[in-house]
Scaffold this active site. Structure first.
Site, PDB file in Angstrom:
ATOM      1  N   GLU A 153      30.428 -51.474   2.935  1.00  0.00           N
ATOM      2  CA  GLU A 153      30.522 -50.082   3.385  1.00  0.00           C
ATOM      3  C   GLU A 153      31.477 -49.888   4.567  1.00  0.00           C
ATOM      4  OE1 GLU A 153      26.497 -48.731   4.060  1.00  0.00           O
ATOM      5  OE2 GLU A 153      26.208 -48.383   1.934  1.00  0.00           O
ATOM      6  N   GLU A 312      24.485 -49.983  -4.897  1.00  0.00           N
ATOM      7  CA  GLU A 312      23.215 -49.974  -4.157  1.00  0.00           C
ATOM      8  C   GLU A 312      22.502 -48.665  -4.417  1.00  0.00           C
ATOM      9  OE1 GLU A 312      23.244 -50.508   0.070  1.00  0.00           O
ATOM     10  OE2 GLU A 312      24.725 -52.101  -0.013  1.00  0.00           O
ATOM     11  N   HIS A 363      12.788 -50.846   4.753  1.00  0.00           N
ATOM     12  CA  HIS A 363      13.581 -50.236   3.676  1.00  0.00           C
ATOM     13  C   HIS A 363      13.096 -50.741   2.323  1.00  0.00           C
ATOM     14  CE1 HIS A 363      17.207 -48.243   5.680  1.00  0.00           C
ATOM     15  NE2 HIS A 363      16.225 -48.336   6.553  1.00  0.00           N
TER      16      HIS A 363
HETATM   17  C1  GAL Z   1      23.218 -49.275   2.714  1.00  0.00           C
HETATM   18  C2  GAL Z   1      23.759 -50.582   3.266  1.00  0.00           C
HETATM   19  C3  GAL Z   1      22.718 -51.665   3.168  1.00  0.00           C
HETATM   20  C4  GAL Z   1      21.431 -51.172   3.755  1.00  0.00           C
HETATM   21  C5  GAL Z   1      20.991 -49.955   3.027  1.00  0.00           C
HETATM   22  C6  GAL Z   1      19.656 -49.462   3.561  1.00  0.00           C
HETATM   23  O1  GAL Z   1      23.995 -48.182   3.035  1.00  0.00           O
HETATM   24  O2  GAL Z   1      24.898 -51.010   2.558  1.00  0.00           O
HETATM   25  O3  GAL Z   1      23.184 -52.802   3.860  1.00  0.00           O
HETATM   26  O4  GAL Z   1      21.631 -50.873   5.108  1.00  0.00           O
HETATM   27  O5  GAL Z   1      21.960 -48.945   3.181  1.00  0.00           O
HETATM   28  O6  GAL Z   1      19.116 -48.458   2.813  1.00  0.00           O
END
Ligand code: GAL
Length: 669
Positions: A153, A312, A363
């Site tokens: 990112e 993701e 998370h």
């Molecule tokens: C994404 C990121 C991950 C993690 C995730 C959490 O944006 O690439 O590393 O932080 O969010 O929800």
């Protein structure tokens, strides 16, 4: 973009981020067994593992990653191997304090989170190239390697001296000489004229409003700087084994200083992370928009329709501002298959296993703190099985005959604080138009200015503020070829340097639209401008004169009483609409439905009941109809074919379960 194949066997990718460096080897074996149970075939490894791969400068500890990749390979699971450059180790920070990022107001950031580096700092760039080259030398031919996942990112911005020096070089390249720079930035205003390149800097904190041209160019420059940081790594990885595709995961959000369309030409596969942040039906609207954007970037990069990958997504949470909402049963599957319907080559989660500590300990994960005997794991396993039945659908091109234009730079330019109203938001206006069409059941493509418009009957420009002559020409060619057009307020007002086009708004499109706007009347946050069509306008209104166009809708009341709000201009068989306010959602849906209908575009599945999202993919004679039921009742949809998830034939009507999905392989036309 070369779109090298990620899979050869027509399989959709399924998996997510896996962080074995956080766990002892016993857990790795459990994880791999669970992955097999869930149908996982691709995992991303090593994203933040730099300090575990190189604990001291030049001292490498690859043994654990060797074992992890071998374990995956033995299980038939492929790896998206990351370069770990989003999280430089503490030794790097200590050795190179000048490579830490500096905010606009001059504060230097410190180690302790992630993404703390300046991408223009020579020491950071050299270290990033070096770790990428070291990984490539060791793993470029590993049989588990399916994809290189560079960094994570890209988005950190910096205003340090390295950034400023690079900015000056970039500006010299873009503008040629200082006269051109002064002209583009209109430095005659407030006596900002530059007579020496050494005096041109990054837009740091200032006493009052900054220069709009400088701010816009800095954004563009920073996107290019991050892109070069990416391409340097890509080239190192490619050189080691040209057969392995290389990508990086895009992060979506207003804060992201990256023009993803420009990047799409440099990745082998567009990969996006998507995290909706609204709990109500908004999460589904956001999912459709993100997927259509990703498909738009992939098409822009390849110059033709191309696959992309959801890299993701969250298995069981929606992060709203201030609260994590647990997704209802079936919602993860619906979101995942909505991405697949709209072109994703698979479904990847962040993350496989929830960490026991660290900043993101709560998370969402497929294997949660509670383990694998959970609803989420069972749903993930069912999703793995569903995806295995959808192999082949990716051959179909998503059918869309309406295109919405998206332009990162217009978004950046509209956020300048000197605009007539705060909160002006090109991506937000794109989202509003997309949402209206989504609710109308009309599938849309997102296009970047200049992209080929093939089969798109209606082009929508939502607050496309920056319009170069080339963009204006692109729009004109579309209309003169018989394409319909709908332009909303603030489009075409400025050129590519954010200089206002004179003679009346909307500058670049005045003639095409047959209107001339004399004055803006920005509305207060709670203000509504009633319209003769019913409904009301929000955010913005204008004094508009007809200059060839006919009035469709007028304002009611206030200083604009009786004046045109929405107009339509006939050009041959085409219509060019102008919308001078932001209609409320229902009014906007009706307006766009009318514009689409006049252009010959009807909903994807006209008989689908409200709350059922329909997307069709077509490959010659073959077509697949994805039906996503976002309601909590079974929904019957007239359709025929073979339902791929249940394996059942469908004669004339399919029942989509509450919160469920059906995918029909339709009979040939
Ligand atoms: C994404 C990121 C991950 C993690 C995730 C959490 O944006 O690439 O590393 O932080 O969010 O929800």
């Amino acid at each position: 973009m070369t779109t090298k194949a990620l899979w050869s066997g027509g399989r959709l990718s399924y998996g997510g981020d896996w962080n074995p460096e956080q766990w002892p080897p016993e857990v790795w074996r459990t994880d791999v067994a669970l992955m097999r149970e869930a149908g996982v075939n691709l995992v991303t490894v090593g994203v933040f593992a730099w300090s575990r791969l190189e604990p001291a400068p030049g001292r490498y500890t690859f043994d654990w990653l060797d074992r992890v990749l071998d374990l995956l390979h033995a299980a038939g699971i492929r790896a998206a191997l990351a370069t770990p450059t989003a999280s430089p180790p503490p030794w790097f920070t200590h050795a190179h304090p000048d490579a830490m990022p500096v905010t606009a107001d001059g504060a230097r950031l410190h180690h302790g989170s992630r993404d703390t580096y300046c991408a223009a700092a020579p020491a950071y760039r050299a270290a990033a190239r070096h770790i990428a080259a070291t990984l490539a030398a060791r793993y470029a031919h590993h049989p588990a390697l399916a994809l290189w996942h560079v960094h994570n990112e890209y988005g950190t911005i910096c205003h340090c001296v390295h950034a400023e020096a690079a900015f000056r070089r970039w500006l010299a390249d873009r503008h040629g000489d200082l006269d051109a720079l002064n002209d583009a930035w209109v430095t005659s205003f407030w006596g900002q004229h530059y007579a020496d390149w050494a005096h041109v800097g990054a837009p740091r904190a200032t006493q009052y409003l900054g220069n709009p041209g400088q701010l816009l160019d800095f954004r563009r420059f920073w996107s290019d700087t991050l892109l070069t940081a990416y391409t340097e790594q890509r080239d190192v990885l490619r050189a080691a084994n040209p057969a392995v595709p290389v990508t990086t995961n895009y992060v979506l959000g207003d804060w992201v200083p990256v023009d993803h369309a420009r990047w799409a030409r440099e990745v082998d596969l567009v990969a996006v992370d998507h995290y909706p942040d609204r709990v109500d039906g908004g999460a589904e609207e956001q999912t459709a928009l993100a997927a259509d954007l990703a498909r738009g970037w992939a098409r822009h990069g390849a110059g033709r329709p191309a696959p992309w990958l959801l890299m993701e997504s969250a298995p069981d949470q929606i992060h709203t501002p201030g609260r994590m909402h647990t997704k209802e049963p079936g919602r993860m599957t619906r979101h995942s298959l909505a991405h697949v319907a709209r072109g994703s080559a698979g479904v990847m989660f962040f993350q496989w296993r929830a960490p026991a500590g660290g900043a993101e300990r709560f998370h969402s994960a497929v294997v949660s703190h509670a383990g694998a005997d959970t609803r989420v794991f069972r749903e993930a396993t069912a999703l793995g099985a569903a995806l295995s039945r959808l192999g082949g659908t990716e051959a179909g091109r998503v059918e869309a005959r309406v295109a919405i234009a998206y332009d990162a730079a217009s978004g950046w330019a509209l956020r300048h604080p000197g605009m007539p109203r705060a909160g002006l938001d090109h991506p937000g206006e794109v989202a509003a138009a997309h949402r209206a069409l989504w609710h109308a059941g009309i599938t849309t493509d997102l296009v970047m200015p200049g992209d080929p418009l093939d089969g798109h009957r209606l082009l929508v420009l939502p607050a496309l503020y920056l319009t170069s002559d080339a963009t204006a020409d692109w729009v004109r060619r579309h209309v003169h070829a018989g394409g319909h057009l709908l332009v909303t307020w603030l489009s075409g007002v400025a050129d590519e340097h954010a200089r206002v086009r004179l003679g009346g708004y909307p500058g670049a499109y005045r003639d095409l639209l047959g209107v001339r706007v004399e004055e803006f009347h920005p509305l207060a946050d709670d203000e509504r401008a009633p319209l003769t069509s019913g409904g009301f306008g929000r955010i913005w209104s204008e004094t508009l004169h007809l200059a060839g166009a006919e009035q469709v809708t007028a304002y009611i009341g206030g200083v604009l009483d009786g004046r045109p709000a929405v107009t339509r201009h006939r050009i041959g068989d085409a219509r060019a609409w102008y919308v001078s306010t932001r209609p409320d959602d229902d009014t906007y849906r009706r307006l766009l439905t009318d514009a689409a209908r006049l252009a010959g575009v009807v909903p994807t599945c006209p008989a689908a009941p409200p709350g059922v999202e329909a997307v069709r993919r077509r490959d010659g004679e073959r077509s697949w109809l994805f039906l996503l039921n976002h309601t909590d009742r079974p929904q019957r949809v007239p359709a025929a074919g073979h339902e791929l998830l249940t394996g059942e034939p469908v004669d004339d009507q399919v029942t989509v379960p509450p919160g469920g999905v059906a995918v029909l392989c339709e009979p040939p036309r």
